[in-house]
Design a protein around this motif. Structure first.
Motif, PDB file in Angstrom:
ATOM      1  N   THR A   1       0.847  -1.019   0.035  1.00 29.91           N
ATOM      2  CA  THR A   1      -0.004   0.016   0.219  1.00 29.91           C
ATOM      3  C   THR A   1       0.799   1.323   0.038  1.00 29.91           C
ATOM      4  OG1 THR A   1      -1.610  -1.004   1.121  1.00 29.91           O
ATOM      5  CG2 THR A   1      -1.944   1.308   1.323  1.00 29.91           C
ATOM      6  N   ASN A   2       1.888   1.299   0.763  1.00 25.99           N
ATOM      7  CA  ASN A   2       2.686   2.243   0.925  1.00 25.99           C
ATOM      8  C   ASN A   2       3.318   2.870  -0.488  1.00 25.99           C
ATOM      9  OD1 ASN A   2       2.213   2.850   3.640  1.00 25.99           O
ATOM     10  ND2 ASN A   2       3.804   1.632   4.384  1.00 25.99           N
ATOM     11  N   PHE A   3       3.684   1.796  -1.304  1.00 22.15           N
ATOM     12  CA  PHE A   3       4.412   2.097  -2.441  1.00 22.15           C
ATOM     13  C   PHE A   3       3.610   1.976  -3.711  1.00 22.15           C
ATOM     14  CE2 PHE A   3       7.885   0.603   0.608  1.00 22.15           C
ATOM     15  CZ  PHE A   3       8.557   1.820   0.583  1.00 22.15           C
ATOM     16  N   TYR A   4       2.424   1.636  -3.549  1.00 22.67           N
ATOM     17  CA  TYR A   4       1.525   1.536  -4.636  1.00 22.67           C
ATOM     18  C   TYR A   4       1.119   3.228  -5.229  1.00 22.67           C
ATOM     19  CZ  TYR A   4      -2.812   1.436  -7.684  1.00 22.67           C
ATOM     20  OH  TYR A   4      -3.601   1.335  -8.739  1.00 22.67           O
ATOM     21  N   GLY A   5       1.629   3.307  -6.340  1.00 22.77           N
ATOM     22  CA  GLY A   5       1.551   4.685  -6.986  1.00 22.77           C
ATOM     23  C   GLY A   5       2.604   5.587  -7.115  1.00 22.77           C
ATOM     24  N   LYS A   6       3.639   4.994  -6.282  1.00 24.23           N
ATOM     25  CA  LYS A   6       5.083   5.691  -6.052  1.00 24.23           C
ATOM     26  C   LYS A   6       5.965   5.153  -6.828  1.00 24.23           C
ATOM     27  CE  LYS A   6       3.741   7.156  -1.390  1.00 24.23           C
ATOM     28  NZ  LYS A   6       4.031   7.296  -0.037  1.00 24.23           N
ATOM     29  N   ILE A   7       5.760   3.758  -7.111  1.00 21.29           N
ATOM     30  CA  ILE A   7       6.836   2.775  -7.468  1.00 21.29           C
ATOM     31  C   ILE A   7       5.905   1.977  -8.646  1.00 21.29           C
ATOM     32  CG2 ILE A   7       8.390   0.759  -7.555  1.00 21.29           C
ATOM     33  CD1 ILE A   7       9.338   1.621  -4.806  1.00 21.29           C
ATOM     34  N   GLU A   8       6.282   1.847  -9.788  1.00 24.44           N
ATOM     35  CA  GLU A   8       5.384   0.936 -10.869  1.00 24.44           C
ATOM     36  C   GLU A   8       4.916  -0.347 -10.206  1.00 24.44           C
ATOM     37  OE1 GLU A   8       8.361   2.402 -11.291  1.00 24.44           O
ATOM     38  OE2 GLU A   8       8.838   3.307 -13.099  1.00 24.44           O
ATOM     39  N   THR A   9       3.976  -0.638 -10.569  1.00 23.72           N
ATOM     40  CA  THR A   9       3.099  -1.643 -10.057  1.00 23.72           C
ATOM     41  C   THR A   9       3.668  -2.972 -10.362  1.00 23.72           C
ATOM     42  OG1 THR A   9       1.039  -0.595 -10.079  1.00 23.72           O
ATOM     43  CG2 THR A   9       0.801  -3.013  -9.874  1.00 23.72           C
TER      44      THR A   9
ATOM     45  N   LYS B   1       6.671  -7.690  -8.270  1.00 23.24           N
ATOM     46  CA  LYS B   1       8.108  -8.827  -8.288  1.00 23.24           C
ATOM     47  C   LYS B   1       8.223  -8.736  -6.945  1.00 23.24           C
ATOM     48  CE  LYS B   1       8.864 -10.075 -12.467  1.00 23.24           C
ATOM     49  NZ  LYS B   1       8.948 -11.458 -12.610  1.00 23.24           N
ATOM     50  N   MET B   2       8.332  -7.754  -6.005  1.00 24.56           N
ATOM     51  CA  MET B   2       8.949  -7.715  -4.526  1.00 24.56           C
ATOM     52  C   MET B   2       7.602  -8.627  -3.768  1.00 24.56           C
ATOM     53  SD  MET B   2      11.661  -5.641  -4.770  1.00 24.56           S
ATOM     54  CE  MET B   2      11.657  -6.506  -6.263  1.00 24.56           C
ATOM     55  N   THR B   3       6.418  -8.531  -3.940  1.00 23.47           N
ATOM     56  CA  THR B   3       5.718  -9.214  -3.012  1.00 23.47           C
ATOM     57  C   THR B   3       5.263 -10.700  -3.503  1.00 23.47           C
ATOM     58  OG1 THR B   3       3.743  -8.373  -4.258  1.00 23.47           O
ATOM     59  CG2 THR B   3       4.379  -7.274  -2.568  1.00 23.47           C
ATOM     60  N   GLY B   4       5.486 -10.957  -5.029  1.00 23.69           N
ATOM     61  CA  GLY B   4       5.240 -12.196  -5.473  1.00 23.69           C
ATOM     62  C   GLY B   4       3.976 -12.339  -6.139  1.00 23.69           C
ATOM     63  N   HIS B   5       3.116 -11.163  -6.223  1.00 26.30           N
ATOM     64  CA  HIS B   5       1.580 -11.222  -6.781  1.00 26.30           C
ATOM     65  C   HIS B   5       1.609 -11.669  -8.317  1.00 26.30           C
ATOM     66  CE1 HIS B   5       0.517  -9.200  -3.132  1.00 26.30           C
ATOM     67  NE2 HIS B   5      -0.898  -9.933  -3.501  1.00 26.30           N
ATOM     68  N   SER B   6       1.009 -12.413  -8.643  1.00 30.24           N
ATOM     69  CA  SER B   6       1.204 -12.796 -10.405  1.00 30.24           C
ATOM     70  C   SER B   6       0.203 -12.143 -11.177  1.00 30.24           C
ATOM     71  CB  SER B   6       0.949 -14.268 -10.541  1.00 30.24           C
ATOM     72  OG  SER B   6       1.815 -15.198  -9.813  1.00 30.24           O
ATOM     73  N   ARG B   7      -0.850 -11.484 -10.431  1.00 32.66           N
ATOM     74  CA  ARG B   7      -1.903 -10.731 -11.262  1.00 32.66           C
ATOM     75  C   ARG B   7      -2.285  -9.539 -10.651  1.00 32.66           C
ATOM     76  NH1 ARG B   7      -6.406 -15.787 -12.123  1.00 32.66           N
ATOM     77  NH2 ARG B   7      -5.190 -16.939 -13.276  1.00 32.66           N
ATOM     78  N   GLU B   8      -2.433  -8.519 -11.589  1.00 31.40           N
ATOM     79  CA  GLU B   8      -2.619  -7.238 -11.366  1.00 31.40           C
ATOM     80  C   GLU B   8      -3.642  -6.959 -10.356  1.00 31.40           C
ATOM     81  OE1 GLU B   8      -1.923  -2.526 -12.636  1.00 31.40           O
ATOM     82  OE2 GLU B   8      -1.854  -4.170 -14.066  1.00 31.40           O
TER      83      GLU B   8
END
Length: 327
Positions: free
Chosen positions: A275-283, A288-295
Motif C-alpha cells: 500500500t505504501n509504495f503503490y502509485g509511487k513505484i511502478e506496480t 515482483k517484490m511481493t510475488g503477486h502474479s496478477r495485477e
C-alpha cells in the motif's frame, strides 16, 4: 467389497494416512515436508471433519461426496459451527486437496467432487488496515527496554520494508542477505506458499542497521502477533478503525470498530508494504517484490480499483509515439 478396500475410502482414515506422511510430501518450492502452518491446517481440518461425522452420525467415504453431502458440510460449518467465511472456505479448500490426493491413490471419488472449492468473504466485507510510513517512523524511534519487544520490533520494521508473508519473514537468516552494488542490500528467498523465488531491494537505514548489527532471533508467529500489537499500543497507534477482533467467548473473530493496535497482525505488514509504495513505484516492480502474479489480485490486496482511465491514457500515449515514428 472387502473391509480393507472400504476403509481406504473413508475420509477420516485417509486424513490419518495423509498426516502420517506429511513430513515427506513434496512442496511447491521443491522441498520435502509441508511447512508448519500447513500441518496445523490439516490437523485442524481433521478435528473439524471428525466433529462433522459425529454430527451426521456416520463415517463418510469419498464416494459419498455428492451435492447433498457437500452442501450439508458447508451448512454445518457456517450455520451450526458458525465459522467465519474465510475459515469455512479454508476447510473446503483442504477437503478439495484431500480429494485430489485420494484420486492419485485410485480411490473412488464421487463425480460431484470436481465442484468442491475453497471460498472467502466478499470483497465488500474485507477490512484493510495498514501502517503508514509515518507510523513506521514512530515505531522505529520508540525507546523499548524490554528485550523481547525489541526483538519483535526488529521483525516488524523488516516486515514493512520487504512485504513478505510472516512464514517467510520470520525465517530470514544471514544466508538470505547479500550486499547490493548501490549501497543497499538484497534479500533473496523462496516463498513457502507459492515456491516463487523473490529478491527484495532494501535501502531503509533502520533495516540496514538491523542487518549490520545482527538479525533478530526467530520467534513463533503467534507470539509475534501479540508483541506487534503491544508495540503499536506503546507507540500510540490507537485510533479507531474497522476490523476483526478475536472474541474469547465465541472463539471467533468479530467485525467491529476497535483500536488499531488491537486488530493489526503480522500479515498487515506485507499489505502495508504494498500500500505504501503503490502509485509511487511502478506496480509490476512492487508485484515482483511481493510475488503477486496478477495485477487485479494485487489491486484488490491494496484496496484499489483498476484505473481504467489510466490504462486508456497510457494506450493513447503509446499509440501516438508509434504514429510519430511512422511519419
Amino acid at each position: 467389497m472387502s473391509n480393507m478396500k472400504k476403509n481406504t475410502q473413508l475420509i477420516n482414515l485417509f486424513i490419518v494416512d495423509f498426516l502420517y506422511t506429511i513430513n515427506v510430501r513434496d512442496t511447491k518450492s521443491g522441498d520435502i515436508g509441508l511447512r508448519s502452518k500447513s500441518k496445523r491446517n490439516y490437523t485442524s481440518f481433521q478435528r473439524v471433519w471428525k466433529d462433522y461425522e459425529v454430527f451426521e452420525g456416520r463415517e463418510i467415504t469419498f464416494k459419498e461426496l455428492d451435492k447433498r453431502t457437500v452442501e450439508r458440510f458447508k451448512m454445518w460449518l457456517l450455520e451450526i459451527r458458525k465459522f467465519a467465511l474465510n475459515t469455512a472456505g479454508r476447510h473446503f479448500g483442504t477437503l478439495k486437496t484431500l480429494v485430489n490426493e485420494a484420486k492419485k491413490s485410485d480411490i473412488k471419488i464421487h463425480k460431484y467432487s470436481r465442484y468442491i472449492k475453497g471460498f472467502s468473504k466478499p470483497k465488500d466485507q474485507e477490512t484493510i488496515n495498514t501502517l503508514s510510513l509515518e507510523e513506521v517512523q514512530i515505531i522505529c524511534e520508540l525507546k523499548l527496554e524490554n528485550q523481547s519487544l525489541e526483538n519483535a520490533r526488529k521483525w516488524l520494521v523488516i516486515g514493512v520494508w520487504i512485504g513478505q508473508r510472516v512464514s517467510d519473514l520470520l525465517n530470514i537468516t544471514n544466508k538470505n542477505i547479500r550486499k547490493a552494488p548501490n549501497s543497499g542490500y538484497y534479500i533473496d528467498l523462496t516463498q513457502q506458499k507459492t515456491g516463487k523465488k523473490i529478491t527484495i531491494g532494501v535501502v531503509n537505514k533502520y533495516v540496514i542497521q538491523i542487518i549490520l548489527n545482527g538479525l533478530p532471533h526467530k520467534i513463533h508467529d503467534r507470539l509475534f502477533n501479540r508483541q506487534l500489537r503491544e508495540i503499536l499500543e506503546i507507540a500510540g497507534i490507537t485510533q479507531k478503525v474497522k476490523g476483526f477482533k478475536y472474541c474469547p467467548k465465541t472463539k471467533r473473530k468479530v467485525l467491529g470498530t476497535y483500536r488499531k493496535c488491537e486488530v493489526m497482525a503480522s500479515h498487515d505488514l506485507r499489505r502495508s508494504f504494498a500500500t505504501n509504495f503503490y502509485g509511487k513505484i511502478e506496480t509490476p516492480i512492487i508485484m515482483k517484490m511481493t510475488g503477486h502474479s496478477r495485477e487485479n489480485n494485487f489491486l484488490r490486496y491494496v484496496g484499489k480499483n483498476e484505473n481504467l482511465d489510466y490504462m486508456a491514457d497510457t494506450f493513447i500515449i503509446k499509440l501516438n509515439k508509434l504514429e510519430a515514428l511512422n511519419t
